[in-house]
Design an enzyme around this catalytic site. Sequence first.
Site, PDB file in Angstrom:
ATOM      1  N   GLU A  55     -10.947 -11.498  -1.118  1.00 43.08           N
ATOM      2  CA  GLU A  55     -10.636 -10.386  -0.572  1.00 43.08           C
ATOM      3  C   GLU A  55     -11.778  -9.286   0.500  1.00 43.08           C
ATOM      4  O   GLU A  55     -11.825  -8.221   0.187  1.00 43.08           O
ATOM      5  CB  GLU A  55      -9.764  -8.583  -0.808  1.00 43.08           C
ATOM      6  CG  GLU A  55      -8.037  -9.521  -0.935  1.00 43.08           C
ATOM      7  CD  GLU A  55      -7.375  -8.258  -0.577  1.00 43.08           C
ATOM      8  OE1 GLU A  55      -5.665  -8.955   0.216  1.00 43.08           O
ATOM      9  OE2 GLU A  55      -7.261  -7.175  -1.142  1.00 43.08           O
TER      10      GLU A  55
ATOM     11  N   LYS B  10       1.024  -1.322   0.079  1.00 46.58           N
ATOM     12  CA  LYS B  10       0.273  -0.450  -0.200  1.00 46.58           C
ATOM     13  C   LYS B  10       0.937   1.717   0.096  1.00 46.58           C
ATOM     14  O   LYS B  10       1.761   1.666   0.310  1.00 46.58           O
ATOM     15  CB  LYS B  10      -1.137  -0.486   1.387  1.00 46.58           C
ATOM     16  CG  LYS B  10      -2.098  -1.129   1.138  1.00 46.58           C
ATOM     17  CD  LYS B  10      -3.003  -1.157   1.887  1.00 46.58           C
ATOM     18  CE  LYS B  10      -3.282  -2.471   2.025  1.00 46.58           C
ATOM     19  NZ  LYS B  10      -4.582  -3.197   2.740  1.00 46.58           N
TER      20      LYS B  10
HETATM   21  P1  PGA Z   1      -4.376  -6.547   5.322  1.00 45.31           P
HETATM   22  O1  PGA Z   1      -4.496  -6.585   3.394  1.00 45.31           O
HETATM   23  O2  PGA Z   1      -3.593  -7.755   5.246  1.00 45.31           O
HETATM   24  O3  PGA Z   1      -3.656  -5.706   6.354  1.00 45.31           O
HETATM   25  O4  PGA Z   1      -5.431  -7.495   5.585  1.00 45.31           O
HETATM   26  C1  PGA Z   1      -5.038  -6.671   2.592  1.00 45.31           C
HETATM   27  C2  PGA Z   1      -4.936  -6.172   1.291  1.00 45.31           C
HETATM   28  O5  PGA Z   1      -5.696  -5.146   1.767  1.00 45.31           O
HETATM   29  O6  PGA Z   1      -4.439  -6.560   0.525  1.00 45.31           O
END
Ligand code: PGA
Length: 257
Positions: free
Chosen positions: A166, A11
């Site tokens: 997801e 991210k």
């Molecule tokens: P997270 O994010 O593992 O922090 O929940 C996963 C993603 O958004 O790809």
Amino acid sequence: MRRKLVIGNWKMNGSRSANEELLSSVVAGAENLVCDLAVCVPFVYLPQCQQILANTRVAWGSQDISAHEAGAYTGEISATMLRDFVCRYAIVGHSERRAYHAETDAIVASKAQRALAAGLTPVICVGETLEQRDAGHTQTVVSSQVEAVLAALSTADLSSIVLAYEPVWAIGTGKTATPAMAQQVHAMLRALLSMKHPASAARTQILYGGSMKPDNAAELLSMPDIDGGLIGGAALKANDFLAIAHAANVASNSNLN
Ligand code: PGA
């Protein structure tokens, strides 16, 4: 048999010095693994990834891609530009892009097409919100997101994509889908792929994403249709990311036996 694949989605995190430390630790810890590994980083750090990760077990990619080929699209990054930095993957349709940048299924489908045309593997993300799950609409929402993309792809393309389930309510919240909940959606996704091309569907890697951590990874990755993880928060700490990669490795080995 499908190999397990673990992708870190950084991210909007990182700095040159922090990345160097993280990537070096990941490379060192990944040497003896048989599962596939990758990191998807902010665009500006792709040259750094290329420099550190070339000739290692860890591939790299972007978190987004333009839906256009080239031209007057200020601020956009095209698939061919990503190829210039030897990216293997491009995440498309992440729920944060859908929510904060109004990306529709049609835009996500175009992005997947652009990635494939440039020889990149699109990691196509789908998932329902909590409201949609509580209303019993998970299957309808997720299948319509996937069908919109599949409709734009050829059967040959199906062997060059990765899907990521997801659930939006699980991303960054610490709430994870139970292995059984995730498996149910993954099996449904594989059935949808199968309707288009059974042989490719058997090969497509379908990842789970949403608060996958070292302490829940092994259980999730032991499910028959969960072929790996798309990891957000836990991908920013080398030990956590490597612990998940090791869990995938154990699951890969037991698949191969
Ligand atoms: P997270 O994010 O593992 O922090 O929940 C996963 C993603 O958004 O790809």
